[in-house]
Design an enzyme around this catalytic site. Structure first.
Site, PDB file in Angstrom:
ATOM      1  N   ASP A 215     -55.162 -28.196 -29.868  1.00  0.00           N
ATOM      2  CA  ASP A 215     -54.138 -28.476 -30.864  1.00  0.00           C
ATOM      3  C   ASP A 215     -54.671 -29.396 -31.964  1.00  0.00           C
ATOM      4  O   ASP A 215     -55.338 -30.391 -31.681  1.00  0.00           O
ATOM      5  CB  ASP A 215     -52.968 -29.158 -30.128  1.00  0.00           C
ATOM      6  CG  ASP A 215     -51.731 -29.270 -30.981  1.00  0.00           C
ATOM      7  OD1 ASP A 215     -51.196 -28.228 -31.367  1.00  0.00           O
ATOM      8  OD2 ASP A 215     -51.305 -30.412 -31.249  1.00  0.00           O
ATOM      9  N   GLU A 264     -71.285 -26.439 -18.698  1.00  0.00           N
ATOM     10  CA  GLU A 264     -71.546 -26.915 -17.337  1.00  0.00           C
ATOM     11  C   GLU A 264     -70.696 -26.129 -16.328  1.00  0.00           C
ATOM     12  O   GLU A 264     -71.202 -25.647 -15.309  1.00  0.00           O
ATOM     13  CB  GLU A 264     -71.227 -28.414 -17.269  1.00  0.00           C
ATOM     14  CG  GLU A 264     -71.298 -29.023 -15.895  1.00  0.00           C
ATOM     15  CD  GLU A 264     -70.557 -30.373 -15.857  1.00  0.00           C
ATOM     16  OE1 GLU A 264     -70.675 -31.155 -16.820  1.00  0.00           O
ATOM     17  OE2 GLU A 264     -69.844 -30.608 -14.851  1.00  0.00           O
TER      18      GLU A 264
END
Ligand code: GLC
Ligand code: MG
Length: 562
Positions: A215, A264
Site C-alpha cells: 500500500d 530468501e
C-alpha cells in the site's frame, strides 16, 4: 528458461477481494474470511491464478482496514487468525495463490506504537517512530507552533497534520497523516520501523502467503526536512510534478531489503513470493524503477488505468508501458479497476476526452454514465488487457460487469474522503458495494442475512453470479473464456508487435516461444472493421457482424491464423 523467467507471477491473473464486500459468512452484513473461503471455488472456476485480499487485520476500520492496529492478527469483524490460515490452505488446495495487503506507510492511531507515542513526551523514542514536528507561527502575529509544520495536504482532503494535546493538557506537537487523521505516517528513517515491517513480512510468509501488495509504496520516505510542496499542490490528484512526500529515492532501499527476504523464502521453500507496489507514480519510467531486478516484482500501471478509451492514447500507453519495464527486464502489470477508482464499466460510460481519466466518486446528482455503452467498452477493455504481455489484476465484481453504485445516499457513505473533503468529493464507496451472488435471497446471496454494510443497487440483481453462470454471452462466461484461452495460448508470456490498423483501431500480434500466434483487434471507431484475411476469431468481447468477419464498434476480438 531461468527461474526468474518462469516465476508464476510474470503472467498471473490476480483477483482482488475486498473482504468486507465479497462474501459474508456470519450474516452480520460485512464480508469475512470464512465467507471468502466458502466462495473460493468461484475463483477456481473463473480461472485466475491468485487472489489478493485487501486488509483484514485488526483495525478500527476508519479507512476500511487500511488503518492497521495490529499487523499480526485478524480483525474480529473478519474472523480469527485460524480463519486466515484456513483460507490460505483452501486456496492452495484449489491451486490459487494468496497475496495479502501490507500497509507500511502508516498505522492506525489505535496501534500500540501510536498510543505510546501520544503518552510519551516530545523528543522521546516513542514519538520517533512517527513524524511529530513543532508547528509554525505565521509572520509573527501568531504564537509559534500554531500553524501546521508545512503545507502538505491529506489525500482525503484538508491539512495532512494534526495537533496533539500533551500529557499535561497543553496544545502540543503535530503529527503527519497523508491520509485520514487516524492514519499517522511512520518515520521510515527510523531503523526500528524497517525492522518491525520485516518481522511482519516474515510473520505472513511463515503462514504460507504467496506475496504482498504494498500500500502507498511510493510514500514511505519523505523529502529531507519535509519542505513545502508547490503552492498549487493538490495531493488528491496524481500529478507528474515533484512532490516532497512521494517517490523519493530512499524508498528503493526499503524494497531492496524486502526483495532479499522474498528471495530468501523462494530459495528455502521453492515457492516464488510476489511483491507488488501500489505506487501512483508518473511517468512510467519512474514507476519502472520500482521493478528493477533487485527490487519489487510488480507495480500497477495506473497510467494505463487512467487512459481514456481512445485508440492512439491506448496505443501510446501500452507501448510506453511495455518499453519502460523492458528497460529494467520486468514484465508489465495491468489493471482497470480496484477499490479506489470508479469501476471501468462506469468510467467508460462517459464521453472519453483526451488526457488522463480519473473520475471522482459519483453521486446521484452528478451526470450519470451510460450503462450499456460503459459495459460494452468495459468488456472490450478487459479483452484488450487480458491479451497484453505481463500480469493482470481483476477487481471483484468486474467479471459480472458490475457498474459503479452511483445512487448511494450520502448518509450511508463510509469513505473518510466524503467528510474530510467537506462533502465535495464523494469518495470510493460506489465501487465497494457487496457482491451479488444470487438474484434471490438475502442481500443477493452476499450472506445468510443481515443488512449489507452498503446497499446494493437493484441493477445488481440481474447481474448476480447465478444469473450469468452458464449463460452464453454473459460477462461472467466471457471472463471465463478469456482466461481459459489466455492460459491455453500462453498470452501474457510473450511479446507484442503492432500491426497496421486504421486510426480508430488497435491491432497487434502476440509473439514468443511460449505463446501461440494470436492477433488482437480492438475497434474503438464508429464503423465496423473487417477481420483481416487468414485469421479466425477465438473469442470476442461482444457479437461480431457479417458472420464473424466484421468487428463492430467498441469490440475486441482475439484471432488465430486459419
Ligand atoms: C491506498 C489504498 C487506499 C487507502 C490508502 C491509505 O491507496 O488503496 O484504499 O485508502 O492507501 O492506506
Ligand atoms: Mg460477516
Amino acid at each position: 528458461m531461468s527461474a526468474a523467467e518462469t516465476a508464476w507471477w510474470r503472467d498471473a491473473v490476480i483477483y482482488q477481494v475486498y473482504p468486507r464486500s465479497w462474501a459474508d459468512g456470519d450474516g452480520d452484513g460485512i464480508g469475512d474470511l470464512p465467507g471468502i473461503t466458502s466462495r473460493l471455488p468461484h475463483l477456481a472456476a473463473l480461472g485466475v491464478d491468485a487472489v489478493w485480499l485487501s486488509p483484514f487485520y485488526t483495525s478500527p476500520q476508519h479507512d476500511a482496514g487500511y488503518d492497521v492496529a495490529d499487523y499480526r492478527d485478524v480483525d474480529p469483524l473478519f474472523g480469527r487468525l485460524e480463519d486466515a490460515d484456513a483460507l490460505v490452505a483452501r486456496a492452495h488446495e484449489l491451486g490459487l495463490r494468496v497475496v495479502v495487503d501490507l500497509v507500511p506507510n502508516h498505522t492506525s492511531d489505535e496501534h500500540e506504537w501510536f498510543q505510546a507515542a501520544l503518552a510519551a513526551p516530545p523528543g522521546s523514542p516513542e514519538r520517533a517512530r512517527y513524524i511529530f514536528r513543532e508547528g509554525r507561527g505565521d509572520d509573527g502575529s501568531l504564537p509559534p507552533n500554531t500553524l501546521p509544520p508545512n503545507n502538505w495536504q491529506s489525500m482525503f482532503g484538508g491539512t495532512a497534520w494534526e495537533r496533539v494535546t500533551e500529557a499535561d493538557g497543553s496544545p502540543g506537537q503535530w503529527y503527519l497523516h497523508l491520509f485520514d487523521v487516524t492514519q499517522p505516517d511512520l518515520d521510515w528513517t527510523n531503523p526500528e520501523v524497517g525492522d518491525e515491517m520485516e518481522s511482519v513480512l516474515r510473520f505472513w510468509l511463515d503462514r504460507g502467503v504467496d506475496g504482498f501488495r504494498i500500500d502507498v509504496a511510493h510514500g514511505l520516505v519523505k523529502a529531507d526536512g519535509l519542505p513545502d510542496g508547490p503552492d498549487d499542490f493538490d495531493a488528491t490528484v496524481h500529478p507528474t510534478a515533484w512532490q516532497p512526500m512521494f517517490d523519493q529515492p530512499g524508498v528503493h532501499e526499503v524494497y531492496r531489503r524486502w526483495r532479499r527476504i522474498a528471495d530468501e523464502y523462494a530459495a528455502t521453500t521453492g515457492q516464488d513470493r510476489l511483491l507488488c507496489a501500489e505506487a501512483w507514480v508518473l511517468p512510467v519510467e519512474s514507476l519502472a524503477k520500482y521493478v528493477r531486478p533487485d527490487e519489487l516484482h510488480q507495480s500497477f500501471n495506473f497510467a494505463f488505468l487512467m487512459t481514456p478509451w481512445i485508440a492512439d492514447e491506448l496505443h501510446e500507453a501500452i507501448h510506453e508501458g511495455l518499453a519502460a519495464v523492458a528497460e529494467v527486464g520486468a514484465p508489465q502489470t495491468w489493471v482497470l479497476s480496484n477499490h479506489d477508482v470508479v469501476r471501468h464499466a462506469s468510467r467508460l460510460g462517459y464521453p472519453q476526452l483526451p488526457g488522463r481519466l480519473r473520475i471522482e466518486g459519483i453521486g446521484a446528482d452528478d451526470p450519470q454514465p451510460d450503462a450499456e455503452l460503459g459495459l460494452r467498452r468495459a468488456r472490450a477493455a478487459t479483452a484488450l488487457m487480458l491479451a497484453l504481455p505481463g500480469s493482470a489484476y481483476l477487481y471483484q465484481g468486474e467479471e459480472l460487469g458490475l457498474p459503479e453504485a452511483t445512487q448511494l445516499p450520502d448518509d450511508v457513505r463510509q469513505d473518510p474522503t466524503w467528510e474530510r473533503s467537506g462533502h465535495t468529493s464523494r469518495g470510493r464507496d460506489g465501487c465497494r458495494v457487496p457482491m451479488p451472488w444470487t438474484a434471490d435471497g438475502p442481500a443477493m446471496g452476499f450472506g445468510p442475512g443481515g443488512t449489507p454494510w452498503l446497499p446494493q443497487p437493484e441493477s445488481y440483481r440481474a447481474l448476480a453470479v447465478d444469473q450469468q453462470d452458464g449463460v452464453a454471452g454473459s460477462t461472467l462466461e466471457l471472463y471465463r473464456t478469456l482466461l481459459r484461452v489466455r492460459r491455453e495460448r500462453g498470452l501474457g508470456l510473450g511479446g507484442l508487435r503492432w500491426l497496421d490498423s486504421g486510426p480508430d483501431a488497435l491491432t497487434f500480434e502476440l509473439t514468443g516461444d511460449h505463446t501461440a500466434p494470436t492477433v488482437v483487434l480492438v475497434n474503438l471507431g464508429e464503423t465496423a472493421v473487417p477481420v483481416p484475411d487468414g485469421l479466425v476469431p477465438l473469442v470476442a468481447s461482444g457479437p461480431l457482424d457479417d458472420d464473424g468477419r466484421a468487428v463492430p464498434t467498441d469490440t475486441t476480438v482475439w484471432l488465430s491464423p486459419a
